[in-house]
Each structure stands twice: as structure tokens, then as C-alpha cells.
Design a protein around this motif. Structure first.
Motif, PDB file in Angstrom:
ATOM      1  N   THR A 442       4.747   4.197  -8.627  1.00 61.00           N
ATOM      2  CA  THR A 442       4.050   4.654  -9.831  1.00 61.00           C
ATOM      3  C   THR A 442       2.923   3.712 -10.264  1.00 61.00           C
ATOM      4  N   ASP A 443       2.878   2.523  -9.703  1.00 64.05           N
ATOM      5  CA  ASP A 443       1.893   1.511 -10.094  1.00 64.05           C
ATOM      6  C   ASP A 443       1.226   0.980  -8.828  1.00 64.05           C
ATOM      7  N   GLN A 444      -0.033   1.355  -8.610  1.00 62.39           N
ATOM      8  CA  GLN A 444      -0.744   0.964  -7.402  1.00 62.39           C
ATOM      9  C   GLN A 444      -0.862  -0.554  -7.281  1.00 62.39           C
ATOM     10  N   LYS A 445      -1.071  -1.207  -8.385  1.00 62.16           N
ATOM     11  CA  LYS A 445      -1.173  -2.666  -8.377  1.00 62.16           C
ATOM     12  C   LYS A 445       0.149  -3.306  -7.960  1.00 62.16           C
ATOM     13  N   ALA A 446       1.262  -2.745  -8.422  1.00 63.38           N
ATOM     14  CA  ALA A 446       2.567  -3.273  -8.049  1.00 63.38           C
ATOM     15  C   ALA A 446       2.793  -3.156  -6.548  1.00 63.38           C
ATOM     16  N   ALA A 447       2.311  -2.068  -5.951  1.00 60.91           N
ATOM     17  CA  ALA A 447       2.438  -1.899  -4.504  1.00 60.91           C
ATOM     18  C   ALA A 447       1.696  -3.022  -3.778  1.00 60.91           C
ATOM     19  N   MET A 448       0.477  -3.309  -4.216  1.00 61.10           N
ATOM     20  CA  MET A 448      -0.291  -4.393  -3.614  1.00 61.10           C
ATOM     21  C   MET A 448       0.430  -5.732  -3.781  1.00 61.10           C
ATOM     22  N   CYS A 449       0.943  -5.976  -4.961  1.00 65.33           N
ATOM     23  CA  CYS A 449       1.581  -7.265  -5.240  1.00 65.33           C
ATOM     24  C   CYS A 449       2.900  -7.431  -4.501  1.00 65.33           C
ATOM     25  N   HIS A 450       3.552  -6.329  -4.169  1.00 72.64           N
ATOM     26  CA  HIS A 450       4.777  -6.421  -3.373  1.00 72.64           C
ATOM     27  C   HIS A 450       4.489  -6.963  -1.982  1.00 72.64           C
ATOM     28  N   VAL A 451       3.345  -6.626  -1.416  1.00 77.57           N
ATOM     29  CA  VAL A 451       3.056  -7.074  -0.059  1.00 77.57           C
ATOM     30  C   VAL A 451       2.275  -8.386  -0.035  1.00 77.57           C
ATOM     31  N   LEU A 452       1.676  -8.760  -1.150  1.00 78.75           N
ATOM     32  CA  LEU A 452       0.921 -10.018  -1.210  1.00 78.75           C
ATOM     33  C   LEU A 452       1.621 -11.098  -2.025  1.00 78.75           C
ATOM     34  N   GLY A 453       2.652 -10.739  -2.780  1.00 80.75           N
ATOM     35  CA  GLY A 453       3.382 -11.705  -3.603  1.00 80.75           C
ATOM     36  C   GLY A 453       4.604 -12.216  -2.881  1.00 80.75           C
TER      37      GLY A 453
END
Length: 467
Positions: A442-453
Motif C-alpha cells: 500500500t506504500d510505494q516508499k515502504a516497498a523501496m525501503c524494504h529492499v534498501l533498508g
């Protein structure tokens, strides 16, 4: 009501002894507590670990391209029965005790897989004759209230047996333990508490691993072994650092079983020999408890030996996922962690999946991977599994190679491009149309941060940055 009572009784029986032991370890000990306040020297300040002496594994005379078969999170359920209830209000269903229902031959999304699905995925190995089979752990089912030491060792024994029966003669096998190997789940205390698991599993794995690997495995659940000339598997027991591990509470020093000290020693030797390493484990560093320094300890070693470690292979998440690892000091990408999704479909996480990597025997670098899965609903309807290629990584993501710079760009694209985000979500859930929504859905930014965080701190920092 009865199922709730059964669950509660089973969990008390399983967890009770460990809770008692942990509380006993937390009792005041003058030697330990004087060390904590600085009056006496710290207890166990230097972690013990078995020394592993490495010698050169040589060089491949005519290097070519090779293949790696990666499967994870089997979660074999010996109680699974087709034609049983799939809606039982328990962590897993499809047991005779929960009544009749629509559970299919090959499994259900409310259940862990039966023997027939486990054997079916292992039959796939013979199709490819890969150089290596990597198994990143979690063999017992999620029926936590029914598990004992004997039942978990038994599950690992069965899956090991079925694997070896189907393993091509050209394929070397490198398995790791998952957090569900413990009984009770997640609770690993190190050499003094885990020999009930490491001993018998080490004996069964001695059929295909060298004796030096078995020595360290029986001590702490970790080992290293030659994969081929110039390349070594470094297999870790990262479940020690699971957030739910009660044995983290009474620790007097953070390096359980001396694993990080051993890892630093082994990586130093591999570097000196001019060889390369694949790290193989169950839980990735972002899954480690933040109550201790383990996330940073892992990334510091990964950074120090970034030119030695080619790639990191994990499981645990039950989803098709990657994560870019970064230098804790500079934030620069240093390597990539790959997770192939799971065999178990339990929890509506994913269709059963495995992955096939291509690598070069020259540099040991990964060249690409192909993701495979089976449509579970279709398999149950037609009476057999049709494993199909879902996508090829480099083509699907439009990247020139498999290095950390390319995957960093993929991660950023997931945050900036809706087409990339939608593709990521679809693959993350193994091609399912319906699944429990997570923040990354539901949160595009969260998707990015899951793979970069790659740590909790980095994930939060990523989420706080403006797009």
C-alpha cells in the motif's frame, strides 16, 4: 474452544522448560553481576569457537558457467492430510483432527506442505543437474504446539533423506538451519543448550559435508566447506539473533557460540587464500533483534570482506525478495542478499517457489537468476505440479549485471516507478491474486525501503527521507 485449549496446552508444554531455564539464568550471579558493574572482569568476554584451518582449494582449470538451485522454507508437515479442513482457527490447518474440507493433494494456502510437494520440488533438481543445492532452512512445520526435539529432528531427517535420494551425483548440497528447527521455535541458546539439535543433524549431514564442517556445526550450528576450487560456502546460524529468542535475555556477551569471531577468522583466511565466499543462512541481518549489536556486527564484517563475499543467500521471509547491503560508515552499497521465496504456501504468502542462479566459475559472480513457481490451485485441480518460469531477473529488471549497483538502482526504481513497484509486489507474493496486505503493498516508499533498508535504523532513515 477445544482448538484454543489444545494450542495453549501445547505451547505451555513446549515453552515452559525454556522459560524456566532462562529465568534461572537471569538469577543473580555474583561473578556475572560484578562484571556488569565493572567491579570484576567481564565473564566470557572472549567468545569461544572451534578453529577452522583452511588450505587452498586450488583453481578450476577450464572455468565455465555453473548453476545453483536455491530452495527455502520447506516447512514439511507430516500431519498434512488432503480432504481436511482448511479453516480451523489454528496457525496451520489440514490435519485430520480439524475435520473434513477442501485441502488439496499438493497443499493449501492455510497449511504447510505435504510430503508429495516436498518430493516434487526435489525432483526438479534432477532436471538441471546444478553444481550446488543451497537450502536456507526451516524444515519443520508451523504446528508449534505439537513440536518436540524429536519431532523437529525427525522432520529434518526426512527432508534430508528425500533430498539425498534425488540429488544428482554432480551436485553438492549446502543446507542451513532455520528458526523453526528449535523447539520451542526461535529459542537457540548456543552450545550448552542446542546439542540436542546440532548433534543428530550434524551426524546426518556428515554424509555429504567434510568432518571439519561437522565439528563447528555441532558446536554452534555453523560451518564452512569448499563448493569448488576457489569458492567456499560459509553457512551461518543467524537464528541466534531472532527477536523472539529468549536466550538473548541473559547473555553476558553478544557473540553467541563465538560465531562472529569464527566468521571473521574464516573470511580472513579465505581472503588470504585469494578465494571467494557465498554466505548462506536463514535470517537476513534486517531480521536480527535490535536489542543487541548483531545487525551492525554482520554489516561491518560484510563491508570489511566485500571483495571476498560474492553474495548472501537467505530465506525466512516466505516471499520473493532481495535486499541491498550497505557500508555502515558510508552508506555505499557493498553486496546483495537474495531470498527465493518459500516452498510452503502457508499464510497466503506465496505459491510454492524455487530459484535457479547462473554464475561464472571464473570470478564466482552471479550472472542471472530464473524464478520458478507452481500454481498451487491449478496443481490441485489437475493432479500434478507444473513448475513454470515466472521471470528472469536481469531481463525483468532491465539491469546489465547482478552487482550491488544494479540492485541499488532496482530498489530506487521500485520507489519511483509504479510499473516497477507493481511488478515487485506481484513477484513478492509469488503470483498470487489475493493475499494479506503488507505496508509495501500500500506504500510505494515502504516497498523501496524494504529492499534498501538493511537494518532497522536504515529502514527508518529511508522512510523519513523525502522522495
Amino acid at each position: 474452544l477445544q482448538t484454543c485449549i489444545d494450542l495453549c496446552n501445547g505451547m505451555i508444554t513446549s515453552w515452559g522448560p525454556v522459560i524456566a531455564d532462562v529465568f534461572a539464568a537471569l538469577e543473580l550471579d555474583p561473578a556475572v553481576d560484578c562484571g556488569r558493574i565493572g567491579v570484576c572482569p567481564p565473564v566470557n568476554a572472549t567468545p569461544k569457537y572451534p578453529k577452522t584451518k583452511l588450505v587452498s582449494s586450488g583453481k578450476i582449470p577450464n572455468p565455465v558457467e555453473g548453476t545453483i538451485f536455491h530452495v527455502s522454507d520447506i516447512h514439511y508437515d507430516h500431519n498434512y492430510q488432503s480432504g481436511t479442513n482448511t479453516n480451523c482457527d489454528m496457525p496451520v490447518c489440514c490435519h485430520v483432527t480439524y475435520g473434513t474440507g477442501p485441502a488439496g493433494t499438493f497443499g493449501d494456502f492455510a497449511c504447510d506442505p505435504p510430503e508429495v510437494l516436498v518430493k516434487d520440488v526435489m525432483n526438479q533438481i534432477k532436471i538441471y543437474n546444478p553444481n550446488f543445492l543451497i537450502y536456507t532452512g526451516d524444515t519443520p512445520a508451523h504446528d508449534l504446539w505439537l513440536q518436540t526435539h524429536d519431532s523437529n529432528v525427525g522432520a529434518i531427517s526426512n527432508v534430508t533423506k528425500w533430498t539425498l535420494e534425488r540429488l544428482p551425483s554432480v551436485t553438492k548440497y549446502f543446507p542451513a538451519l532455520g528458526n523453526h528447527a528449535a523447539a520451542p521455535v526461535d529459542n537457540f541458546g548456543g552450545p550448552a543448550h542446542d546439542y540436542w539439535l546440532y548433534g543428530p543433524v550434524g551426524d546426518m549431514w556428515s554424509q555429504f559435508l567434510p568432518s571439519s564442517a561437522i565439528v563447528s556445526f555441532k558446536w554452534g550450528g555453523y560451518y564452512t566447506a569448499v563448493m569448488e576450487p576457489g569458492l567456499r560456502a560459509v553457512v551461518l546460524q543467524t537464528n541466534y539473533y531472532d527477536t523472539n529468542n529468549l536466550w538473548l535475555k541473559p547473555l553476558t556477551q553478544p557473540d553467541i557460540a563465538g560465531q562472529f569471531a569464527w566468521l571473521a577468522d574464516v573470511l580472513s583466511q579465505i581472503k588470504q587464500l585469494g578465494e571467494k565466499a557465498y554466505i548462506i543462512a536463514h535470517e537476513k541481518p534486517a531480521s536480527f533483534s535490535t536489542a543487541g549489536p548483531w545487525q551492525q556486527m554482520y554489516l561491518q564484517l560484510a563491508t570489511q570482506y566485500k571483495d571476498t563475499i560474492v553474495a548472501h543467500f537467505f530465506g525466512h521471509n516466505h516471499c520473493d525478495l532481495f535486499q541491498v547491503l550497505h557500508d555502515p560508515s558510508t552508506g555505499s552499497p557493498i553486496s546483495v542478499a537474495f531470498m527465493p521465496s518459500s516452498l510452503t504456501p502457508g499464510g497466503n504468502d506465496s505459491n510454492p517457489s524455487y530459484r535457479l542462479y547462473q554464475y561464472t566459475q571464473d570470478s564466482k559472480s552471479l550472472l542471472d537468476y530464473h524464478q520458478y513457481r507452481v500454481d498451487l490451485e491449478l496443481a490441485n485441480k489437475q493432479g500434478y505440479c507444473t513448475w513454470y518460469k515466472a521471470y528472469e531477473a536481469r531481463e525483468a529488471w532491465g539491469i546489465p549485471n547482478m552487482d550491488e549497483i544494479s540492485w541499488q538502482q532496482v530498489g530506487e526504481n521500485i520507489g519511483n516507478n509504479k510499473t516497477a513497484w507493481n511488478f515487485f509486489r506481484f513477484q513478492y507474493h509469488g503470483g498470487l491474486k489475493y493475499y494479506p496486505l503488507e505496508d509495501l503493498d500500500t506504500d510505494q516508499k515502504a516497498a523501496m525501503c524494504h529492499v534498501l533498508g538493511d537494518t532497522d535504523v536504515n529502514f527508518k532513515s529511508c522512510m523519513n527521507k523525502s522522495m
